[in-house]
Design an enzyme around this catalytic site. Sequence first.
Site, short mmCIF file in Angstrom:
data_model
loop_
_atom_site.label_atom_id
_atom_site.label_comp_id
_atom_site.label_asym_id
_atom_site.label_seq_id
_atom_site.Cartn_x
_atom_site.Cartn_y
_atom_site.Cartn_z
N CYS A 1 10.25 -5.28 3.51
CA CYS A 1 10.02 -3.84 3.56
C CYS A 1 11.11 -3.05 4.29
CB CYS A 1 8.67 -3.56 4.20
SG CYS A 1 8.28 -1.80 4.18
N CYS B 1 -1.96 9.36 -5.01
CA CYS B 1 -1.88 8.25 -4.03
C CYS B 1 -0.97 8.64 -2.88
CB CYS B 1 -1.32 7.01 -4.71
SG CYS B 1 -2.15 6.56 -6.23
N CYS C 1 -7.57 -1.39 -4.24
CA CYS C 1 -6.32 -1.64 -4.94
C CYS C 1 -5.62 -2.73 -4.14
CB CYS C 1 -5.50 -0.34 -4.96
SG CYS C 1 -3.82 -0.54 -5.59
N ARG D 1 -1.33 -3.59 -12.53
CA ARG D 1 -0.29 -2.56 -12.45
C ARG D 1 1.11 -3.13 -12.25
NH1 ARG D 1 -1.97 1.33 -8.26
NH2 ARG D 1 -3.19 2.15 -9.96
N CYS E 1 -6.30 8.34 -3.33
CA CYS E 1 -6.00 6.95 -2.97
C CYS E 1 -5.07 6.99 -1.76
CB CYS E 1 -5.32 6.27 -4.15
SG CYS E 1 -4.75 4.60 -3.75
N CYS F 1 7.89 1.52 10.93
CA CYS F 1 6.62 0.80 10.98
C CYS F 1 6.74 -0.38 11.95
CB CYS F 1 6.26 0.29 9.59
SG CYS F 1 4.68 -0.57 9.56
N CYS G 1 6.99 -7.00 7.92
CA CYS G 1 6.98 -7.49 6.54
C CYS G 1 8.44 -7.64 6.08
CB CYS G 1 6.22 -6.52 5.64
SG CYS G 1 4.60 -6.07 6.31
S1 SF4 Z 1 4.81 -3.11 4.05
FE1 SF4 Z 1 6.27 -1.92 5.30
S2 SF4 Z 1 5.16 -0.04 5.78
FE2 SF4 Z 1 3.62 -1.54 5.10
S3 SF4 Z 1 2.94 -2.55 6.97
FE3 SF4 Z 1 4.64 -3.82 6.19
S4 SF4 Z 1 6.45 -3.00 7.26
FE4 SF4 Z 1 4.84 -1.46 7.47
#
Ligand code: SF4
Length: 352
Positions: free
Chosen positions: A63, A100, A191, A263, A131, A56, A60
Amino acid sequence: MTATALRHDWSLQEAQALFNLPFNDLLFRAQSVHREHFDPNEVQVSTLLSIKTGACPEDCKYCPQSGHYNTGLEKEKLLEIEKVVAEARAAKQKGASRFCMGAAWRSPAKKDMPYVLDMVQQVKSLGLETCMTLGMLKEEEAKELAEAGLDYYNHNLDTSEKYYNHIITTRTYQDRLDTLDNVRKAGMKVCCGGILGMGEDEDDRVGLLVQLANLPQHPESVPVNMLVKVKGTPLEDVEDLEPFDFIRMIAVARIMMPASHVRLSAGREQMNEQMQSLCFLAGANSIFYGEKLLTTSNPEADADMQLFRKLGIRPEQREQCATEEQQEEELAEAVEYEATRHMFYDASRESA
Ligand code: SF4
């Protein structure tokens, strides 16, 4: 009993005052509100399928799927529609009512939209609620997804606006709010929740809940995640969260958004049975069920079944006439089904 009215004008001070209540008073109040809107002995059970894993472009910090960090996660391209539909069909046979699907994208690429729309239509045609979580959505994309039959869209705010820049720099808080707005305009259900244990302070937890509760419409589902520290991510060594702070967060979320499903999501495997039970008492009434939760491991499904039995909890949306034995049988079948799935990655285990 008159149900507590839904409010959208919470002040930071009011929310802070709830966090500061003595623990027993807070839980009593949260459980009282919970009983006005829900059966206290029912918990909604959802399953998640990762339809595209890793690489990705977002950063984040929590992640393992971010391409910015080396977590040893094996990447996977968008799953073929047939595979997704086969998974959905099998899930339905085992009693699932909602399916989901999550993709690790900044936003869906134009070339991927026809596949995604087809996927929604085919899963929907099985008679399942649908979802998805695909990253940011423009108004037009949200509209197309809604028209294809998507019921829910997941897009988390993660934390307070104040702390947000410490966690993500590749998209803004406003980008997230705009996506939520586009999802609502398209008529889909929302959500949206956040993650605790990322080094934020109580003000940030208060700020997140005020933001969520003051949206024009409360999210139908509010996932509250506890950070799963994954080696290779910038948050791998962050200080552990005090478990009572997590339970307080659940209770305050329940009071501020009385009619939403709150949740227990990622991080549940770090919680013992007693902590999960306190979360249910505080008003949590939804869990992800199965072996894996996207890329982080989820408690063994049979442990969920045992805990439900100990607490006298029934999965929501099961046949009203089903006996306890029938429910256990269904859950046992689902456990067997989950055990045969190989479509998730467990990044925390791989990188250990
Ligand atoms: S949480 Fe992970 S998968 Fe989602 S946008 Fe951020 S880096 Fe990408």
